[in-house]
Design a protein around this motif. Structure first.
Motif, PDB file in Angstrom:
ATOM      1  N   TYR B  39      44.505  35.646  40.405  1.00  0.00           N
ATOM      2  CA  TYR B  39      44.464  34.953  39.110  1.00  0.00           C
ATOM      3  C   TYR B  39      43.062  34.437  38.806  1.00  0.00           C
ATOM      4  CZ  TYR B  39      45.325  31.737  35.345  1.00  0.00           C
ATOM      5  OH  TYR B  39      45.251  31.095  34.138  1.00  0.00           O
ATOM      6  N   HIS B  43      42.129  36.135  35.565  1.00  0.00           N
ATOM      7  CA  HIS B  43      42.482  35.215  34.479  1.00  0.00           C
ATOM      8  C   HIS B  43      43.602  35.738  33.597  1.00  0.00           C
ATOM      9  CE1 HIS B  43      39.214  32.450  35.279  1.00  0.00           C
ATOM     10  NE2 HIS B  43      38.612  33.529  35.694  1.00  0.00           N
ATOM     11  N   ALA B 116      44.185  26.539  34.881  1.00  0.00           N
ATOM     12  CA  ALA B 116      43.829  27.205  33.638  1.00  0.00           C
ATOM     13  C   ALA B 116      42.824  26.369  32.859  1.00  0.00           C
ATOM     14  CB  ALA B 116      45.084  27.445  32.805  1.00  0.00           C
ATOM     15  N   ALA B 120      39.768  27.562  36.569  1.00  0.00           N
ATOM     16  CA  ALA B 120      39.802  28.940  36.081  1.00  0.00           C
ATOM     17  C   ALA B 120      38.940  29.099  34.846  1.00  0.00           C
ATOM     18  CB  ALA B 120      41.243  29.343  35.775  1.00  0.00           C
ATOM     19  N   ALA B 124      35.849  31.628  34.525  1.00  0.00           N
ATOM     20  CA  ALA B 124      35.933  32.713  33.541  1.00  0.00           C
ATOM     21  C   ALA B 124      34.568  33.096  32.995  1.00  0.00           C
ATOM     22  CB  ALA B 124      36.860  32.317  32.395  1.00  0.00           C
TER      23      ALA B 124
END
Lengths: 376, 178
Positions: B39, B43, B116, B120, B124
């Motif tokens: 993940y 992403h 997220a 993350a 990203a």
């Protein structure tokens, strides 16, 4: 930085993946006998070529192939959960309408038929005897109206709160406010085809008695356009962006664009019977089901093009498929396969995963079909 | 979830002999980090699930040949991280070529937890190659030498990617926290 926090979807993905991995593990055990698969691979290749030759002309078939005879192996014995979290599936069956939550819990709305979701899934429109009712998924009825010959209730889908419900009463098309007020006649002499609302507007498509597609403003009654499909339509559906209107005939698919001025014919009347078709949410990609003698195929059009559209075969199996529906975010397809008493949850049109579920008739009664997967 | 090396050997031995419960113990022990690593590189929760799942399926297929004396984690993580890098590169290529049809089938998941929103999100902004070395170092806790082996890279390259990636990450976190 918190490296040890779970990532989004980690637990659910783990549970789903364990089912796949354990099934693969169990399948692997007999394979240790080192069976020679070469003749079967050759036979499968020949079958694929024959299938390609027998399929409708002009369509690619060498996509992701999964064939099965009597349903998929390793099917779950019941629908324990929906693969799309925070969603709800509506099922119409001979017993009534079922509302299935994502955790697999379900409620029967006994005696209801032809149920459909309101835009946010707060209500259902459904028929009970000679009444059209708007009710909550828990069964609380908000309003009802009696008419003879009721069929096809459908909520408009703008989601602003100013909704309408269209329905058929005999050969007439009527529209009523989402609050149960203002019932009125919109058209006479219409065909027995469930009308379709364009997203974000009080614009309704229906089929008139002559088999023509009519698009009309439901508030003013003004006809926006009329057109003729390749065959008299059996079902209508707007794409999520409202640009395209699909008319499914007995063995054809016609797609209208540009307010009826553009007419695409991705599948002609010479094709095998088309049982169902559904636009992918928020796009003009399209899944549809075709039946050939003894087998059925689920196809996918990723793009509709005026010069012709190549379909990708998603899944093929012996017997009869009847309905296909997309999950709200477009990540999953559910395909009903009544002759195998199974539903297949297929992860995307590229078949990245298949979750078969059996025992559908025991769970939901005869003639159970997925009628809507809610909500965006 | 801590497991002794002996537990892992016993699970692998049991799985090789056909024990589903031993395979499940191995799966449950390794799934979180395998999924999380995928993940943090790709992403996309759907892709991460597929990548981690395919790595375990590869493990099932290769179970009979697996040497129980070797640790299972590095073998699994090598598959996961390399596939995640491949997936990210392929996605970038699809975007460049404007293939909308391929994009249609992979709707992005809504961010709903701190991964997220912070870690993350900061990752990203890095290239998949930089994300991978940082994930291997800080999530999976491999040494630079081990990372070099997993990714098939010179150790100097791993060190420079780590240094550059962490610098960028620190800058992004700083901006977000302000």
């Amino acid at each position: 930085m918190r490296w040890n926090e779970p990532a989004p979807g980690e637990h659910e993905a783990g549970d789903r993946s364990w089912e796949v991995v354990s099934a693969a593990f169990e399948e692997r055990l007999p394979a240790q006998r080192r069976r020679d698969w070469r003749p079967f691979v050759l036979a499968a290749a020949i079958a694929a070529v024959i299938a390609a030759a027998l399929s409708p002309p002009g369509h690619a078939v060498f996509g992701s192939l999964r064939d099965a005879v009597r349903g998929e192996r390793n099917a779950r014995p019941a629908l324990f959960s929906l693969p799309s979290p925070h969603s709800r599936l509506l099922v119409n069956s001979a017993e009534g309408a079922w509302v299935i939550q994502s955790d697999g819990s379900k409620r029967l709305l006994d005696g209801y038929r032809e149920a459909s979701w309101s835009p946010h899934g707060l209500y259902l429109a459904a028929i009970h005897g000679d009444e059209l009712r708007a009710l909550e998924p828990n069964g609380d009825v908000h309003w009802s109206i009696g008419r003879p010959g009721l069929a096809g209730p459908t909520w408009s889908n703008e989601g602003t709160g100013d909704e309408r419900v269209a329905y058929l009463a005999g050969s007439t098309l009527r529209v009523i406010g989402g609050d149960g007020r203002g019932d009125r006649l919109l058209a006479r002499n219409v065909a027995h085809v469930v009308p379709a609302w364009r997203r974000g507007a009080h614009v309704l498509a229906y089929v008139d008695g002559a088999g023509r597609v009519v698009v009309r403003d439901a508030d003013t009654g003004a006809v926006q356009w009329r057109s003729v499909a390749q065959q008299p339509p059996q079902a209508l559906e707007w794409s999520g962006d409202g640009h395209y209107l699909l008319a499914r005939g007995p063995s054809s698919i016609t797609v209208f664009g540009d307010r009826g001025k553009q007419r695409l014919t991705p599948l002609g009347p010479g094709a095998a019977p088309v049982a169902d078709a559904a636009f992918m949410p928020s796009s003009s990609a399209l899944a549809f089901v075709q039946r050939a003698p003894g087998r059925s195929i689920l196809w996918f059009y990723s793009q509709l093009r005026p010069e012709g559209t190549a379909a990708r075969r998603v899944f093929a199996g012996a017997g009869t498929f009847d309905r296909v529906a997309w999950s709200p975010e477009g990540r999953w397809l559910v395909l009903s396969w009544p002759s195998a008493d199974q539903w297949l949850f297929i992860r995307s049109a590229s078949v990245r995963k298949v979750i078969p579920v059996s025992g559908i008739e025991d769970a939901f009664g005869p003639a159970a079909i997925p009628a809507g997967w809610c909500c965006p | 979830m801590a497991a002794r090396r002996g537990d892992e050997r016993a699970w692998i031995r049991g799985a090789q002999q056909g024990s589903v419960s031993d395979l499940e113990a191995l799966f449950r022990h390794h799934w979180p980090k395998a999924y999380r690593a995928a993940y943090l590189v790709v992403h996309d929760s759907g892709a991460a699930e597929d990548i981690a799942q395919e790595a375990f399926l590869a493990a099932v297929r290769g179970l009979d040949r697996f040497d129980r004396r070797r640790p299972f984690g590095p073998w699994l993580h090598r598959i996961v991280v390399n596939r995640a890098i491949d997936w990210s590169r392929a996605r970038a290529l699809r975007r460049e070529s404007g293939n909308a049809a391929l994009e249609l089938v992979a709707a992005p998941a809504a961010p709903d937890n701190p991964h997220a929103q912070t870690l993350a999100a900061a990752l990203a902004g890095l290239s998949p190659e930089h994300r991978a070395v940082i994930v291997l170092r800080h999530l999976l806790e491999y040494t630079p030498g081990e990372i070099a082996e997993v990714l098939g890279l010179p150790r100097g390259t791993v060190n420079s990617r780590l240094r550059r990636g962490l610098d960028e990450l620190a800058a992004r976190f700083g901006e977000e926290l302000e």
